[in-house]
Design an enzyme around this catalytic site. Structure first.
Site, mmCIF file in Angstrom:
data_model
loop_
_atom_site.group_PDB
_atom_site.id
_atom_site.type_symbol
_atom_site.label_atom_id
_atom_site.label_comp_id
_atom_site.label_asym_id
_atom_site.label_seq_id
_atom_site.Cartn_x
_atom_site.Cartn_y
_atom_site.Cartn_z
ATOM 1 N N LYS A 62 0.815 -1.226 0.000
ATOM 2 C CA LYS A 62 0.000 0.000 0.000
ATOM 3 C C LYS A 62 0.846 1.272 0.000
ATOM 4 O O LYS A 62 0.598 2.165 -0.783
ATOM 5 C CB LYS A 62 -0.889 0.073 1.250
ATOM 6 C CG LYS A 62 -1.990 -0.914 1.324
ATOM 7 C CD LYS A 62 -2.944 -0.554 2.464
ATOM 8 C CE LYS A 62 -2.299 -0.508 3.832
ATOM 9 N NZ LYS A 62 -1.869 -1.795 4.354
ATOM 10 N N ARG A 114 -9.763 1.545 9.132
ATOM 11 C CA ARG A 114 -9.210 0.239 9.455
ATOM 12 C C ARG A 114 -10.179 -0.633 10.243
ATOM 13 O O ARG A 114 -9.827 -1.741 10.643
ATOM 14 C CB ARG A 114 -7.955 0.437 10.287
ATOM 15 C CG ARG A 114 -6.749 -0.253 9.665
ATOM 16 C CD ARG A 114 -5.555 0.250 10.373
ATOM 17 N NE ARG A 114 -4.357 -0.473 10.228
ATOM 18 C CZ ARG A 114 -3.311 -0.006 9.576
ATOM 19 N NH1 ARG A 114 -3.378 1.113 8.914
ATOM 20 N NH2 ARG A 114 -2.192 -0.676 9.597
ATOM 21 N N ARG A 162 -0.684 -8.207 13.691
ATOM 22 C CA ARG A 162 -1.239 -7.245 12.725
ATOM 23 C C ARG A 162 -2.091 -7.960 11.678
ATOM 24 O O ARG A 162 -3.127 -7.435 11.243
ATOM 25 C CB ARG A 162 -0.113 -6.438 12.080
ATOM 26 C CG ARG A 162 0.420 -5.389 13.076
ATOM 27 C CD ARG A 162 1.785 -4.874 12.699
ATOM 28 N NE ARG A 162 1.819 -4.249 11.404
ATOM 29 C CZ ARG A 162 2.886 -4.260 10.608
ATOM 30 N NH1 ARG A 162 3.985 -4.892 10.968
ATOM 31 N NH2 ARG A 162 2.833 -3.648 9.456
ATOM 32 N N ARG A 217 11.191 -5.833 5.140
ATOM 33 C CA ARG A 217 11.068 -4.398 5.422
ATOM 34 C C ARG A 217 11.588 -4.076 6.823
ATOM 35 O O ARG A 217 12.215 -3.045 7.036
ATOM 36 C CB ARG A 217 9.595 -3.973 5.294
ATOM 37 C CG ARG A 217 9.403 -2.481 5.471
ATOM 38 C CD ARG A 217 7.984 -2.069 5.186
ATOM 39 N NE ARG A 217 7.071 -2.473 6.245
ATOM 40 C CZ ARG A 217 5.766 -2.244 6.227
ATOM 41 N NH1 ARG A 217 5.216 -1.635 5.178
ATOM 42 N NH2 ARG A 217 4.984 -2.619 7.218
ATOM 43 N N ARG A 254 11.744 -0.889 10.952
ATOM 44 C CA ARG A 254 10.430 -0.703 11.591
ATOM 45 C C ARG A 254 10.263 -1.718 12.709
ATOM 46 O O ARG A 254 10.296 -2.924 12.470
ATOM 47 C CB ARG A 254 9.313 -0.852 10.540
ATOM 48 C CG ARG A 254 8.757 0.489 10.137
ATOM 49 C CD ARG A 254 7.596 0.355 9.230
ATOM 50 N NE ARG A 254 6.380 -0.132 9.874
ATOM 51 C CZ ARG A 254 5.182 0.012 9.349
ATOM 52 N NH1 ARG A 254 5.039 0.634 8.203
ATOM 53 N NH2 ARG A 254 4.132 -0.459 9.961
HETATM 54 P P1 AMP Z 1 0.724 1.159 8.906
HETATM 55 O O1 AMP Z 1 1.926 1.983 8.640
HETATM 56 O O2 AMP Z 1 -0.486 1.609 8.123
HETATM 57 O O3 AMP Z 1 0.969 -0.320 8.783
HETATM 58 O O4 AMP Z 1 0.316 1.415 10.447
HETATM 59 C C1 AMP Z 1 1.198 1.061 11.507
HETATM 60 C C2 AMP Z 1 0.422 0.991 12.806
HETATM 61 O O5 AMP Z 1 -0.161 2.263 13.099
HETATM 62 C C3 AMP Z 1 -0.752 0.009 12.828
HETATM 63 O O6 AMP Z 1 -0.348 -1.311 13.115
HETATM 64 C C4 AMP Z 1 -1.606 0.600 13.951
HETATM 65 O O7 AMP Z 1 -1.064 0.307 15.225
HETATM 66 C C5 AMP Z 1 -1.432 2.108 13.726
HETATM 67 N N1 AMP Z 1 -2.483 2.630 12.809
HETATM 68 C C6 AMP Z 1 -2.310 3.096 11.533
HETATM 69 N N2 AMP Z 1 -3.475 3.480 11.008
HETATM 70 C C7 AMP Z 1 -4.418 3.256 11.955
HETATM 71 C C8 AMP Z 1 -5.827 3.427 12.012
HETATM 72 N N3 AMP Z 1 -6.518 3.884 10.964
HETATM 73 N N4 AMP Z 1 -6.458 3.087 13.175
HETATM 74 C C9 AMP Z 1 -5.790 2.627 14.230
HETATM 75 N N5 AMP Z 1 -4.471 2.410 14.240
HETATM 76 C C10 AMP Z 1 -3.779 2.721 13.121
#
Ligand code: AMP
Length: 188
Positions: A15, A90, A144, A127, A133
């Site tokens: 994404k 989400r 996740r 990654r 990360r």
């Molecule tokens: P991502 O970079 O999109 O994989 O997001 C990393 C982490 O940020 C996720 O595993 C969640 O802990 C938090 N996060 C990102 N977007 C959201 C969202 N829309 N709602 C809640 N937590 C989020």
């Protein structure tokens, strides 16, 4: 003309990479809630502290916190011609919260990137090593993916019911996937 899009898919579906490419083509900003959280964490802000422990465990940050952060970002001038949301909504509650935030400014489409789970774990572990990360370790990845299945996957159904969902094969070369996405967007 405005283009308001969501890019959607499991962690590791590509994404983030595809969102950047698509946004560049479409000349709209990408808004990644994960990136917004990560900048808060690196700045050491209060929001960053609050979100940090959830992110480290691979759980969702509470909706109230996430939506306030998004509201602030959506208010910026650069969103006037649209935006590409990456990582939001989400869960089904966030679908409603986004509707409220947007009001009359409806979404044009939701692009779902599909990949198989083995490829995902492999990509995320890679990654983790490349980008450092801390939530890309095997345990957290498993959490996740479970959260995605339980809380995030139902979002696709909600947008499908509205006729907004477009599923795109996320396997293959990065350029090929970008082409598929751009084709889907031009057909909207
Ligand atoms: P991502 O970079 O999109 O994989 O997001 C990393 C982490 O940020 C996720 O595993 C969640 O802990 C938090 N996060 C990102 N977007 C959201 C969202 N829309 N709602 C809640 N937590 C989020």
């Amino acid at each position: 003309m405005t283009t308001r899009l969501v890019i959607f898919g499991a962690p590791g579906a590509g994404k983030g990479t595809q969102a950047e490419r698509l946004a560049q083509h479409l000349k709209i900003p990408t808004i990644s809630t994960g990136d917004l959280f990560r900048s808060h964490i690196s700045e050491g802000s209060e929001l960053g502290h609050l979100a940090g422990s959830y992110i480290a465990r691979g759980e969702l940050v509470p909706d109230s916190v996430t939506v306030e952060m998004l509201k602030e970002r959506l208010a910026a001038k650069d969103t006037k011609d649209g935006f590409l949301l990456d990582g939001f909504p989400r869960n089904p509650a966030q679908v409603d919260l986004l509707d409220e935030l947007l009001g009359d400014e409806k979404l044009d489409g939701v692009l779902e990137l599909t990949v198989d789970e083995d490829a995902i774990v492999e990509r995320l572990l890679k990654r983790g090593i490349e980008q450092g990360r801390t939530d890309d370790t095997e345990d957290v990845i498993r959490t996740r993916l479970r959260i995605y299945r339980e809380q995030t996957a139902p979002v696709a159904k909600l947008y499908a019911e509205r006729g907004l969902l477009h599923s795109i094969d996320g396997m293959g070369e990065i350029d090929e996937v970008t082409e598929r996405l751009l084709k889907a967007v031009s057909a909207l």
